[in-house]
Design a protein around this motif. Structure first.
Motif, PDB file in Angstrom:
ATOM      1  N   GLN A  62     -24.611  38.895   2.600  1.00  0.00           N
ATOM      2  CA  GLN A  62     -24.215  40.274   2.911  1.00  0.00           C
ATOM      3  C   GLN A  62     -24.126  40.452   4.419  1.00  0.00           C
ATOM      4  N   GLU A  63     -23.320  41.411   4.825  1.00  0.00           N
ATOM      5  CA  GLU A  63     -23.234  41.733   6.255  1.00  0.00           C
ATOM      6  C   GLU A  63     -24.402  42.637   6.638  1.00  0.00           C
ATOM      7  N   LEU A 149     -21.353  20.744  13.107  1.00  0.00           N
ATOM      8  CA  LEU A 149     -20.212  21.290  12.365  1.00  0.00           C
ATOM      9  C   LEU A 149     -20.565  21.671  10.933  1.00  0.00           C
ATOM     10  N   GLU A 150     -21.499  20.952  10.314  1.00  0.00           N
ATOM     11  CA  GLU A 150     -21.883  21.292   8.939  1.00  0.00           C
ATOM     12  C   GLU A 150     -22.481  22.684   8.885  1.00  0.00           C
ATOM     13  N   ARG A 151     -23.308  23.020   9.870  1.00  0.00           N
ATOM     14  CA  ARG A 151     -23.898  24.365   9.904  1.00  0.00           C
ATOM     15  C   ARG A 151     -22.818  25.411  10.164  1.00  0.00           C
ATOM     16  N   LYS A 152     -21.898  25.102  11.064  1.00  0.00           N
ATOM     17  CA  LYS A 152     -20.819  26.048  11.351  1.00  0.00           C
ATOM     18  C   LYS A 152     -20.004  26.312  10.091  1.00  0.00           C
ATOM     19  N   GLN A 153     -19.685  25.262   9.354  1.00  0.00           N
ATOM     20  CA  GLN A 153     -18.932  25.424   8.107  1.00  0.00           C
ATOM     21  C   GLN A 153     -19.713  26.273   7.113  1.00  0.00           C
ATOM     22  N   PHE A 154     -21.024  26.044   7.018  1.00  0.00           N
ATOM     23  CA  PHE A 154     -21.849  26.847   6.115  1.00  0.00           C
ATOM     24  C   PHE A 154     -21.813  28.319   6.519  1.00  0.00           C
ATOM     25  N   LEU A 155     -21.989  28.599   7.810  1.00  0.00           N
ATOM     26  CA  LEU A 155     -22.008  29.985   8.274  1.00  0.00           C
ATOM     27  C   LEU A 155     -20.677  30.681   7.999  1.00  0.00           C
ATOM     28  N   LEU A 156     -19.580  29.984   8.218  1.00  0.00           N
ATOM     29  CA  LEU A 156     -18.269  30.564   7.924  1.00  0.00           C
ATOM     30  C   LEU A 156     -18.128  30.835   6.426  1.00  0.00           C
ATOM     31  N   SER A 157     -18.544  29.884   5.601  1.00  0.00           N
ATOM     32  CA  SER A 157     -18.489  30.076   4.147  1.00  0.00           C
ATOM     33  C   SER A 157     -19.399  31.213   3.702  1.00  0.00           C
ATOM     34  N   ASN A 158     -20.562  31.326   4.335  1.00  0.00           N
ATOM     35  CA  ASN A 158     -21.510  32.390   4.011  1.00  0.00           C
ATOM     36  C   ASN A 158     -20.878  33.766   4.223  1.00  0.00           C
ATOM     37  N   GLU A 159     -19.956  33.847   5.193  1.00  0.00           N
ATOM     38  CA  GLU A 159     -19.257  35.107   5.469  1.00  0.00           C
ATOM     39  C   GLU A 159     -17.943  35.205   4.687  1.00  0.00           C
TER      40      GLU A 159
END
Length: 176
Positions: A62-63, A149-159
Motif C-alpha cells: 500500500q502507499e 538490482l534485485e532489491r530495486k526490482q522488488f521495490l518497483l514490483s511492490n509499487e
C-alpha cells in the motif's frame, strides 16, 4: 543517534534516527557489521516507531499516506535532487534526464548533467523513503541501486510498476 534493525522482504534494514528525524537507512547485509558504541539500539524511539510503521504499510503493498520526519545530510545540490525524488509519485518512475531537466528549470539554467543527478541519487542516505528506486535510465534501462538490482526490482514490483519492460543495465551499478 538511535538505531534499529528492521526485517523486510528485501533483507534487514538499519534505521538511524536522531531526536527529531530519520537520518539514514542502510541495507544491513551490504554495509554494516555492527552498531558503534556511540549508537543506541532503541525500539521505543518515536521516530523509529514511525519509520517502522511506514515500512510496514509500504511493504504490505500500500502507499503510505504519511511520512516520518526525514533529515538527509548532503550538499545543496544533493538536497535539491532528493527533494525532486520525493515528488515522484508512488507507482511511477522517472529518468535521470527528467530530474536533470526539472532541476535546470528550477535553477533557471539551460541544462543540467544527468550524470551529476545520478551521482546525487546514488548518495541518497535514506533510500526507499526518498524513492531513488523510482529512477530509471533513458530508454527504460534498469540501472544500479545501492541495495542491488534485485532489491530495486522488488521495490518497483511492490509499487505495482511493471518492470518486466525495463532493460537491466548492470554496467551502471556503480552509478547508484
Amino acid at each position: 543517534m538511535f538505531m534499529q534493525l528492521y526485517l523486510s522482504p528485501i533483507g534487514q534494514l538499519l534505521l538511524t534516527a536522531d531526536d527529531t528525524a530519520l537520518v539514514a537507512l542502510r541495507f544491513y547485509d551490504a554495509e554494516c557489521s555492527c552498531l558503534s558504541s556511540d549508537d543506541t539500539a532503541c525500539n521505543d524511539h518515536v521516530i523509529l516507531q514511525a519509520a517502522r510503521h511506514w515500512l510496514d504499510v509500504y511493504f504490505s503493498g500500500q502507499e503510505p499516506r504519511f511520512m516520518p520526519p526525514l533529515r538527509p545530510t548532503g550538499t545543496d545540490f544533493q538536497q535539491d535532487v532528493w527533494q525532486l525524488l520525493m515528488a515522484v509519485p508512488y507507482g511511477k518512475t522517472t529518468t535521470y534526464g527528467e530530474i536533470a531537466a526539472a532541476l535546470a528549470a528550477r535553477r533557471g539554467i539551460p541544462r543540467m548533467s544527468a550524470q551529476a543527478v545520478g551521482g546525487a541519487v546514488g548518495r541518497n542516505p535514506i533510500p526507499i523513503f526518498i524513492p531513488c528506486h523510482r529512477v530509471v535510465g533513458s530508454g527504460g534501462k534498469l540501472t544500479g541501486y545501492s541495495g542491488g538490482l534485485e532489491r530495486k526490482q522488488f521495490l518497483l514490483s511492490n509499487e505495482r510498476i511493471d518492470n518486466s519492460t525495463l532493460q537491466c543495465d548492470s554496467g551502471l551499478n556503480t552509478l547508484l
